[in-house]
Design a protein around this motif. Structure first.
Motif, short mmCIF file in Angstrom:
data_model
loop_
_atom_site.label_atom_id
_atom_site.label_comp_id
_atom_site.label_asym_id
_atom_site.label_seq_id
_atom_site.Cartn_x
_atom_site.Cartn_y
_atom_site.Cartn_z
N SER A 126 0.83 -1.20 0.00
CA SER A 126 0.00 0.00 0.00
C SER A 126 0.87 1.25 0.00
N TYR A 127 0.20 2.39 -0.23
CA TYR A 127 0.86 3.70 -0.15
C TYR A 127 -0.10 4.62 0.61
N CYS A 128 0.34 5.14 1.74
CA CYS A 128 -0.57 5.86 2.62
C CYS A 128 -0.24 7.34 2.73
N LEU A 129 -1.30 8.14 2.66
CA LEU A 129 -1.25 9.58 2.89
C LEU A 129 -2.45 9.90 3.77
N ALA A 130 -2.21 10.09 5.04
CA ALA A 130 -3.32 10.29 5.97
C ALA A 130 -4.26 11.41 5.48
N PRO A 131 -5.58 11.12 5.53
CA PRO A 131 -6.28 10.02 6.20
C PRO A 131 -6.56 8.81 5.30
N PHE A 132 -5.86 8.73 4.13
CA PHE A 132 -6.16 7.66 3.17
C PHE A 132 -4.99 6.67 3.06
N CYS A 133 -5.32 5.47 2.61
CA CYS A 133 -4.29 4.48 2.31
C CYS A 133 -4.69 3.77 1.01
N PHE A 134 -3.87 3.93 0.00
CA PHE A 134 -4.14 3.32 -1.31
C PHE A 134 -3.66 1.88 -1.29
N ILE A 135 -4.55 0.97 -1.66
CA ILE A 135 -4.23 -0.45 -1.72
C ILE A 135 -5.06 -1.05 -2.85
N LEU A 146 -6.61 4.35 8.87
CA LEU A 146 -6.66 5.10 7.62
C LEU A 146 -7.72 4.49 6.71
N TYR A 147 -8.38 5.35 5.92
CA TYR A 147 -9.46 4.91 5.04
C TYR A 147 -8.86 4.34 3.75
N PRO A 148 -9.07 3.04 3.47
CA PRO A 148 -8.50 2.45 2.27
C PRO A 148 -9.19 2.94 0.99
N ILE A 149 -8.40 3.22 -0.03
CA ILE A 149 -8.90 3.51 -1.37
C ILE A 149 -8.32 2.44 -2.29
N SER A 150 -9.19 1.67 -2.91
CA SER A 150 -8.75 0.51 -3.67
C SER A 150 -9.16 0.61 -5.14
#
Length: 212
Positions: A126-135, A146-150
């Motif tokens: 994953s790659y995280c940038l608060a408040p999001f985490c890309f996965i 963190l809120y996942p964005i997939s």
């Protein structure tokens, strides 16, 4: 369309992209470069212009937002090295000042040295940038900090037209536990999303993004 999620401003672009102004970051998912060339190699008659068209759309987005970073949230390349990926390598040089990040997906099978040659930084899982985490493939029933964005599932939504026909569009999904980006590539199918109460769906129509 501009929305607010978890206190942050997000721009949902009709070209199936997400822009985070705070981070000067443009995010897409499921680019699937090389898929058409892979099919042609297997003897399936697929137009050779699919990859070119997707790269042209991506060029316009990079020119529109002028981001510092382009994040590909999985499935950037569909298979092994082929003519579509060679074309990407040449195209990439136009945007040498933009940082390219790849969160690896299930189709991203190249060697890390191949990505390095194309000036692409790899992140797993994953790659995280608060408040999001890309996965690429969001965990189900998560209550992460963190809120996942997939991506991965190529989300779509059906809308009833004026003539009572059912029209199906790619969509952005913002659920209780995670979000899903639409597939950037036009050479993908769609998986119908059925939102629960308090979840949001944004259809990507030919002209604009609309909440449904």
């Amino acid at each position: 369309m501009t929305i607010t999620s978890h206190g942050e401003e997000l721009i949902l672009d009709e070209e199936r992209a997400l822009y985070l102004p705070k981070y000067s970051l443009l995010a897409i998912s499921d680019l699937h470069l090389g898929k058409s060339a892979h099919f042609r190699k297997a003897g399936v008659q697929v137009p050779a212009t699919i990859a070119q068209s997707d790269l042209e759309r991506l060029s316009l987005l990079l020119q529109k937002y002028n981001p510092q970073t382009l994040l590909i949230n999985g499935d950037m390349f569909h298979h092994g090295l082929n003519s579509d990926i060679v074309e990407f390598t040449t195209w990439r040089k136009q945007f040498s000042k933009v940082k390219f990040l790849l969160v690896k997906g299930n189709h991203d099978r190249l060697e890390n040295t191949d990505y390095a040659k194309m000036n692409i930084d790899i992140h797993e899982p994953s790659y995280c940038l608060a408040p999001f985490c890309f996965i690429h493939d969001a965990p189900q029933n998560t209550r992460a900090e963190l809120y996942p964005i997939s991506g991965h599932i190529h989300p779509g939504v059906s809308i009833k037209g004026k003539a009572k026909q059912r029209l199906k569009f790619p969509c952005f999904y913002f659920g209780r536990d995670y979000a899903v980006l639409p597939a950037f590539s036009t050479f993908t199918g769609l998986y119908n999303i059925y939102p629960k109460t308090d979840e949001r769906i944004f259809a990507v129509t030919p002209n604009r993004v609309v909440e449904v």
